[in-house]
Enzyme design. Structure first.
Site, mmCIF file in Angstrom:
data_model
loop_
_atom_site.group_PDB
_atom_site.id
_atom_site.type_symbol
_atom_site.label_atom_id
_atom_site.label_comp_id
_atom_site.label_asym_id
_atom_site.label_seq_id
_atom_site.Cartn_x
_atom_site.Cartn_y
_atom_site.Cartn_z
ATOM 1 N N LEU A 417 0.826 -1.212 0.000
ATOM 2 C CA LEU A 417 0.000 0.000 0.000
ATOM 3 C C LEU A 417 0.856 1.257 0.000
ATOM 4 C CD1 LEU A 417 -2.702 -1.047 2.626
ATOM 5 C CD2 LEU A 417 -2.971 -0.945 0.152
ATOM 6 N N GLY A 418 2.030 1.188 0.612
ATOM 7 C CA GLY A 418 2.906 2.354 0.677
ATOM 8 C C GLY A 418 4.185 2.022 1.415
ATOM 9 N N GLY A 420 7.506 3.953 3.695
ATOM 10 C CA GLY A 420 7.935 5.150 4.403
ATOM 11 C C GLY A 420 9.252 4.946 5.115
ATOM 12 N N GLY A 421 9.568 5.883 5.994
ATOM 13 C CA GLY A 421 10.838 5.823 6.693
ATOM 14 C C GLY A 421 10.928 4.672 7.665
ATOM 15 N N GLY A 423 9.050 1.725 7.441
ATOM 16 C CA GLY A 423 8.829 0.408 6.874
ATOM 17 C C GLY A 423 7.863 0.438 5.710
ATOM 18 N N THR A 424 7.346 -0.762 5.370
ATOM 19 C CA THR A 424 6.438 -0.942 4.236
ATOM 20 C C THR A 424 5.088 -1.426 4.760
ATOM 21 O OG1 THR A 424 8.315 -1.563 2.847
ATOM 22 C CG2 THR A 424 6.125 -2.114 2.028
ATOM 23 N N VAL A 425 4.000 -0.921 4.158
ATOM 24 C CA VAL A 425 2.640 -1.285 4.574
ATOM 25 C C VAL A 425 2.021 -2.168 3.498
ATOM 26 C CG1 VAL A 425 0.373 -0.444 5.257
ATOM 27 C CG2 VAL A 425 2.413 0.876 5.844
ATOM 28 N N LYS A 439 2.044 -3.266 8.760
ATOM 29 C CA LYS A 439 3.254 -2.456 8.609
ATOM 30 C C LYS A 439 4.452 -3.311 8.989
ATOM 31 C CE LYS A 439 5.490 1.796 10.223
ATOM 32 N NZ LYS A 439 5.362 2.967 11.103
ATOM 33 N N ASP A 536 5.244 14.162 13.465
ATOM 34 C CA ASP A 536 5.413 14.028 12.004
ATOM 35 C C ASP A 536 4.067 14.240 11.307
ATOM 36 O OD1 ASP A 536 6.763 13.712 9.642
ATOM 37 O OD2 ASP A 536 6.764 11.513 9.693
#
Length: 736
Positions: A417-418, A420-421, A423-425, A439, A536
């Site tokens: 799904l996405g 980021g800093g 990890g991965t979802v 996640k 954040d």
């Protein structure tokens, strides 16, 4: 010459490649059972009332049986296989004969066997084909090897060099055979071979059983033979006079072909109303372990060892039933076999024991490894933090690794799904059908483990409708996993910067999202058991559910603050463009740092622009926040998004000034999130009140214009509702 002489002797003698069935192939009582060496079982018969009908009537002349209906000599009839070997006129296309046609068996219960017969093409550049009614049925092509300027004569088998072969389709009762060059170009080059361009249709096993070169044998047959053996399939027509009740339990029938027939057929049913129909043809045979003629005498149980195997096994061997068939065996062989089987069984037991031991050891290793991962991924720290968080330990569920691996299809890249800093979802689905987001943290060191555990501890304390709900975590894998509720409509960043014309992002939607995010941050800062700083806040961390309600996500860098703490001092973390300049300079994060980041999100909602942009012409206004403050006083409406401009100017100016206050470089002069939330909620409440008043005026207009008395009662009843402003979330709410 020797080969030619052999062929002439062979072909001049009668073709008697016949096996007379030895058991229970009976004829009708009182009828002749054979003609010469050929047994004639029912439904075939010799003489009046001895056959089922005229199709199966046989004439016995000079000890040779002829099937009257198609006028062919019968060489063998098999009840078990449902086949009949006949002496068929040679179907060939030699130049001296021209095109030839097979015997016409249309409307009969007889068909050319597609498995036992084969069609051969002979010659150079020869396209041999079978056809009927101007339609091609089957065909093959043969060429010759070329050495220099002449063709060589050698060939091995029938694989397209001087000879090709093919089979015919099933349910064929008549056909034509032809040969010819493949095209005009090759026709002239093989003119010398034209007289040897031929074809032949014959029983495959008979031709392959003749000794010698296959091609030359075929040419010899074409030169001297008039008839060759051909196998026919046969059965019983569904419309025949056969008594189907005679088929007993120990036999079975199946449809193997259909006959297209017309009302002219003498065997057509009287009740047929159309001019043509499909008539099934059945084959019947005895079940395994039974033999006989199912068409007349029924099937009888047989002792295979006594009836079939006695002569084969001999005096020193015994016969036994072995898994559905009978075989010969030696007693010594039986003893050896039992010994081998016993040894094999013992080895199998040892193998199974070793395998089970391996599984047990592997499971113990897996348990130890999972325990190691649990401790390394901060499981003890998580337990400690959750225990100290007002007894909220049970709010997070511990998932096992197998459950999440199955839910995400082994963390398939198509489920991402996405990224980021932290990890991965991945998108996943639990066994109960619930959709989740998993996640998967990146390979982390000791410092990042604290961030991960911090996110679990923070989210376990939050139960707010505008904060992504944490469903649980998994710490027994190499990298830790978090399980969230699935938010289907992506992030606010995507809707702002990849706008969809089919779903315009209106000012009302933007105002609603801003209000919901502000309310959630106000709750985190003021109403949670311990104040929580997100650290954040950005549009990419604001997700939208199926009703486009905002939900704050990604609490990996968040912090819980005790009452006596005034700020958090740590290394600077955040996203460039949203980062509080005061925090960047002092490394001291306060609740006003979240306020600044939210101010940038407000500006994004107003302008539809990214927080960092190179499109501005002034070097001093490279960030969106700085650019917005530069343009606010004089040119605000020049930088607003087209959908925002459609809103009310006074509402836009209130939000713009609120964003200006949030972006103040002095953190102490920024409003707290509680005040920000109240301002935004006030705007939305006034919009609802305005809409209600407008509706009330419309109702009053209708009431005064109406003349019916019941309208007055209806209107007074409808105007008794109350107007209430939406309340802020001062208490935790269940996630919607």
């Amino acid at each position: 010459m020797c080969l030619l002489l052999l062929m002439m002797i062979l072909l001049s003698s009668p073709i008697n490649v016949v096996l007379v069935e030895s058991v229970l192939t009976t004829a009708k009582p009182g009828c002749q059972t054979s003609c010469g060496k050929v047994a004639i079982p029912f439904p075939f018969g010799i003489g009046a009332n001895c056959s089922l009908d005229h199709w199966y009537a046989v004439n016995c002349s000079s000890n040779k049986p002829f099937l009257r209906s198609i006028n062919l000599e019968v060489l063998n009839i098999s009840i078990e296989e449902g086949t009949m070997l006949v002496n068929h006129p040679l179907i060939s296309t030699a130049r001296r004969r021209g095109r030839m046609e097979s015997v016409n068996m249309e409307n009969s219960p007889f068909f050319f066997s597609p498995t036992d017969n084969i069609f051969y093409g002979l010659g150079c550049d020869n396209f041999a084909y079978v056809w009927y009614n101007t339609s091609y049925i089957a065909g093959c092509y043969s060429s010759c090897r070329k050495s220099g300027s002449t063709y060589t004569e050698e060939t091995i088998g029938c694989y397209g060099i001087k000879c090709c072969q093919t089979r015919i389709p099933s349910s064929l009762q008549v056909f034509n055979a032809s040969v010819g060059p493949l095209n005009e170009i090759t026709k002239a080059s093989v003119a010398k071979k034209e007289d040897r361009k031929q074809a032949i249709f014959v029983q495959e096993s008979w031709l392959s059983g003749l000794a010698g070169n296959l091609t030359e044998i075929a040419y010899g047959i074409l030169s001297h033979a008039e008839r060759v053996p051909v196998v026919l399939d046969w059965g019983i027509r569904n419309d025949s006079s056969f008594d189907w009740n005679m088929i007993d339990f120990f036999s079975y029938c199946h449809v193997f072909a259909n006959i297209s027939t017309s009302m002219d057929d003498s065997f057509a049913n009287d009740n047929m109303s159309s001019s043509s129909t499909e008539i099934p043809v059945h084959k019947c045979k005895c079940s395994w372990g039974w033999e006989g003629n199912p068409y007349i005498s029924g099937c009888q149980d047989i002792d295979e060892c006594k009836d079939k195997m006695k002569k084969v096994c001999g005096p020193h061997m015994s016969c036994r039933n072995h898994i559905g068939h009978y075989e010969c065996y030696s007693r010594w062989k039986l003893i050896i076999t039992i010994s081998v089987i016993g040894s094999g069984f013992f080895v199998l037991l040892l193998f199974i024991g070793a395998w089970r031991l391996h599984i047990i050891i592997k499971r113990r290793k897996d348990v130890k490894l999972k325990d190691k991962y649990f401790k390394r991924n901060g499981g003890l720290l998580l337990q400690q933090q959750l225990t100290s968080s007002d007894g909220n330990v049970d709010r997070s569920k511990l998932f096992n690794s197998k459950e999440l691996d199955t839910a995400t299809d082994h963390f398939n890249v198509n489920r991402i799904l996405g990224q980021g800093g932290q990890g991965t979802v991945y998108k996943g689905m639990l066994a109960d059908g619930k959709i989740i987001a998993v996640k998967k943290s990146k390979v982390i060191d000791e410092g990042r483990i604290e961030e991960f555990i911090n996110e679990v501890a923070i989210l376990s304390q939050i139960n707010h409708r505008n904060v992504v709900k944490l469903l649980g975590c998994c710490l027994e894998t190499e990298v830790p996993l978090l399980v969230y509720e699935f938010i289907p409509n992506g992030s606010l960043f995507q809707y702002l910067h990849d706008q969809n014309e089919e779903l315009p992002f209106t000012w009302e939607m933007r105002l609603q999202i801003a209000t919901e995010v502000a309310g959630a941050l106000s709750y985190l800062h003021s109403a949670a058991s311990l104040p929580i700083y997100h650290r954040d806040i950005k549009s990419a961390n604001i997700l939208l559910d199926d009703k486009y309600r905002a939900k704050i996500a990604d609490f990996g860098t968040s912090r819980s603050i005790t009452i006596d703490q005034t700020h958090v001092t740590t290394k600077v973390q955040g996203t460039f463009g949203y980062l509080d300049p005061e925090y960047f300079q002092s490394s001291q994060f306060t609740d006003k740092s979240d306020v600044y980041s939210f101010g940038v999100v407000l500006v994004e909602l107003l302008t539809g622009k990214k927080p960092i942009s190179s499109s501005t012409t002034q070097d001093t206004c490279r960030s969106l926040a700085t650019y917005f403050l530069c343009m606010l006083d004089n040119n605000l409406f020049d930088i607003l998004d087209a959908e925002v401009v459609k809103g009310k100017n006074e509402e836009i100016m209130i939000v713009a000034n609120l964003a200006k206050r949030c972006l103040n470089l002095n953190g102490k002069q920024r409003p707290p999130m509680r005040e920000v939330a109240m301002v935004l909620e006030g705007i939305r409440a006034s919009k609802k009140e305005s809409n209600v008043q407008q509706n009330h005026q419309e109702v009053e207009y209708v009431r005064t214009e109406a003349i019916e008395p019941w309208d007055v009662v209806s209107t007074s009843a409808s105007s008794t509702f109350e107007i209430t402003a939406p309340s802020r979330d001062t208490q935790p709410l269940l996630t919607m």
